[in-house]
Design a protein around this motif. Structure first.
Motif, short mmCIF file in Angstrom:
data_model
loop_
_atom_site.label_atom_id
_atom_site.label_comp_id
_atom_site.label_asym_id
_atom_site.label_seq_id
_atom_site.Cartn_x
_atom_site.Cartn_y
_atom_site.Cartn_z
N PRO A 1 32.85 12.91 45.37
CA PRO A 1 32.60 14.01 46.31
C PRO A 1 31.75 15.13 45.73
N ALA A 2 32.05 15.56 44.50
CA ALA A 2 31.30 16.66 43.91
C ALA A 2 29.86 16.26 43.64
N GLY A 3 29.67 15.02 43.18
CA GLY A 3 28.31 14.54 42.92
C GLY A 3 27.49 14.45 44.18
N CYS A 4 28.10 14.00 45.27
CA CYS A 4 27.40 13.92 46.56
C CYS A 4 27.05 15.30 47.07
N GLU A 5 27.99 16.21 46.98
CA GLU A 5 27.75 17.58 47.45
C GLU A 5 26.57 18.19 46.70
N ALA A 6 26.57 18.05 45.37
CA ALA A 6 25.49 18.62 44.57
C ALA A 6 24.17 17.92 44.85
N GLU B 1 18.42 19.14 50.10
CA GLU B 1 18.16 20.08 51.18
C GLU B 1 17.41 21.32 50.69
N SER B 2 17.67 21.74 49.47
CA SER B 2 16.96 22.91 48.94
C SER B 2 15.49 22.59 48.70
N GLU B 3 15.18 21.34 48.40
CA GLU B 3 13.80 20.95 48.11
C GLU B 3 13.02 20.52 49.35
N HIS B 4 13.73 19.94 50.32
CA HIS B 4 13.02 19.32 51.44
C HIS B 4 13.41 19.85 52.81
N VAL C 1 13.91 15.32 57.86
CA VAL C 1 14.33 14.83 56.55
C VAL C 1 15.35 13.72 56.74
N ALA C 2 15.12 12.60 56.07
CA ALA C 2 16.02 11.45 56.13
C ALA C 2 16.52 11.13 54.73
N VAL D 1 11.41 11.47 53.39
CA VAL D 1 12.52 10.63 52.94
C VAL D 1 12.97 11.01 51.53
N ALA D 2 14.27 11.05 51.33
CA ALA D 2 14.89 11.15 50.01
C ALA D 2 15.74 9.91 49.82
N ALA D 3 15.56 9.23 48.70
CA ALA D 3 16.30 7.99 48.43
C ALA D 3 17.31 8.22 47.31
N ASN D 4 18.55 7.98 47.62
CA ASN D 4 19.61 8.05 46.61
C ASN D 4 19.73 6.71 45.88
N TYR D 5 20.15 6.78 44.62
CA TYR D 5 20.51 5.56 43.89
C TYR D 5 21.65 5.89 42.94
N GLY D 6 22.33 4.84 42.47
CA GLY D 6 23.53 5.06 41.68
C GLY D 6 23.39 4.85 40.19
N GLY D 7 22.58 3.85 39.76
CA GLY D 7 22.61 3.57 38.34
C GLY D 7 21.38 2.95 37.73
N ASN D 8 20.55 2.26 38.51
CA ASN D 8 19.43 1.51 37.96
C ASN D 8 18.20 2.41 37.88
N ASP D 9 18.08 3.12 36.75
CA ASP D 9 16.97 4.07 36.58
C ASP D 9 15.62 3.38 36.61
N GLU D 10 15.55 2.20 35.99
CA GLU D 10 14.26 1.50 35.92
C GLU D 10 13.76 1.14 37.33
N ALA D 11 14.65 0.58 38.15
CA ALA D 11 14.26 0.19 39.50
C ALA D 11 13.92 1.43 40.34
N ALA D 12 14.69 2.50 40.15
CA ALA D 12 14.45 3.71 40.93
C ALA D 12 13.11 4.34 40.57
N ASN D 13 12.80 4.40 39.29
CA ASN D 13 11.53 4.98 38.88
C ASN D 13 10.35 4.14 39.33
N LYS D 14 10.51 2.83 39.30
CA LYS D 14 9.47 1.94 39.81
C LYS D 14 9.24 2.18 41.29
N PHE D 15 10.33 2.28 42.05
CA PHE D 15 10.25 2.55 43.48
C PHE D 15 9.54 3.88 43.74
N LYS D 16 9.91 4.90 42.98
CA LYS D 16 9.31 6.23 43.16
C LYS D 16 7.81 6.19 42.88
N ASP D 17 7.43 5.49 41.79
CA ASP D 17 6.02 5.41 41.42
C ASP D 17 5.21 4.66 42.48
N GLU D 18 5.79 3.63 43.05
CA GLU D 18 5.06 2.79 44.01
C GLU D 18 4.99 3.41 45.40
#
Length: 241
Positions: free
Chosen positions: A59-64, A70-73, A4-5, A29-46
């Motif tokens: 810190p709390a957001g990263c931990e969660a 890790e629970s999914e992959h 897992v990366a 692979v799991a890809a993190n993003y911070g704010g651009n939902d449109e770009a992230a969803n396009k990336f996921k679809d493609e």
């Protein structure tokens, strides 16, 4: 089983190229993003790569977010700390908000994203932590005191962390890109690009995001197990450290 990366800032620019290259090489692979939902969803679809939204400076957001991945992959064994922002300005005009936003995202994220995975890597006696710095963290850049400070800081972080974890099979390395032909760089007026930027690069061209991704692939692999605490400059000869 595929390793897992996690790629932070992994849905756009250099991060997007890294995520795709790792996927094609057989990583999960799991890809993190911070704010651009449109770009992230396009990336996921493609690409079919799952995306996870969390603020790498929190810190709390990263931990969660990382626990959800890790629970999914499965446990994160490859971490690419790529997420970064710029808030450029001459230092004598820079506000503390400009300074702290860059330090939080570009440097504090070394703690917030790495701390949740390091114990697991140590317990499994394997891990690859790859940090994307910048040529401007090596040589400095006018108008980027905040960015240069953060990108220099990650190099020191990597050297210290590499020493702490070398005997646990965990390597920590840095890639320092030069001018890469991302959307942001290609938005620079062509005349400025030709007259001001390209003459500084001995190979005479911009780098490609895929060239950074190939460097990540090498450092992520088993064959790079004897390389740790190193900084790989990928800048076309513009700066030789």
């Amino acid at each position: 089983m595929a390793r897992v990366a996690l790629v932070t800032g992994g849905t756009r620019g250099i991060g997007e190229a890294i995520s795709i290259a790792l996927m094609r090489a057989g990583y999960k692979v799991a890809a993190n993003y911070g704010g651009n939902d449109e770009a992230a969803n396009k990336f996921k679809d493609e690409t079919g790569i799952p995306v996870y939204k969390f603020d790498v400076s929190d810190p709390a957001g990263c931990e969660a977010g990382i626990r959800a991945i890790e629970s999914e992959h499965g446990p994160v064994e490859i971490l690419v700390n790529n997420a970064g922002i710029t808030r450029d300005g001459m230092f004598h005009k820079m506000t503390f908000d400009q300074w702290s936003a860059v330090i939080r995202t570009n440097l504090d994220s070394m703690f917030t994203c790495t701390r949740p995975v390091i114990d697991g890597m140590r317990s499994r006696n394997f891990g690859r932590i790859i940090i994307i710095s910048s040529i401007n963290g090596q040589k400095g850049q006018m108008g980027q005191a905040n960015y240069s400070a953060a990108k220099a800081g990650v190099i020191g972080f990597a050297k210290a962390l590499a020493q702490e974890n070398a005997n646990k099979g965990v390597t920590v390395n840095v890639i320092a890109p030069g001018y890469i032909g991302t959307e942001m760089v290609r938005a620079v007026p062509e005349e400025v690009l030709k007259s001001k930027i390209l003459p500084l690069i001995p190979v005479g061209r911009l780098g490609e995001a895929e060239e950074i991704a190939r460097s990540v692939l090498f450092l992520a692999g088993d064959d790079a197990g004897f390389i740790t605490g190193s900084t790989l400059s990928v800048n076309g000869g513009q700066y030789m450290a």
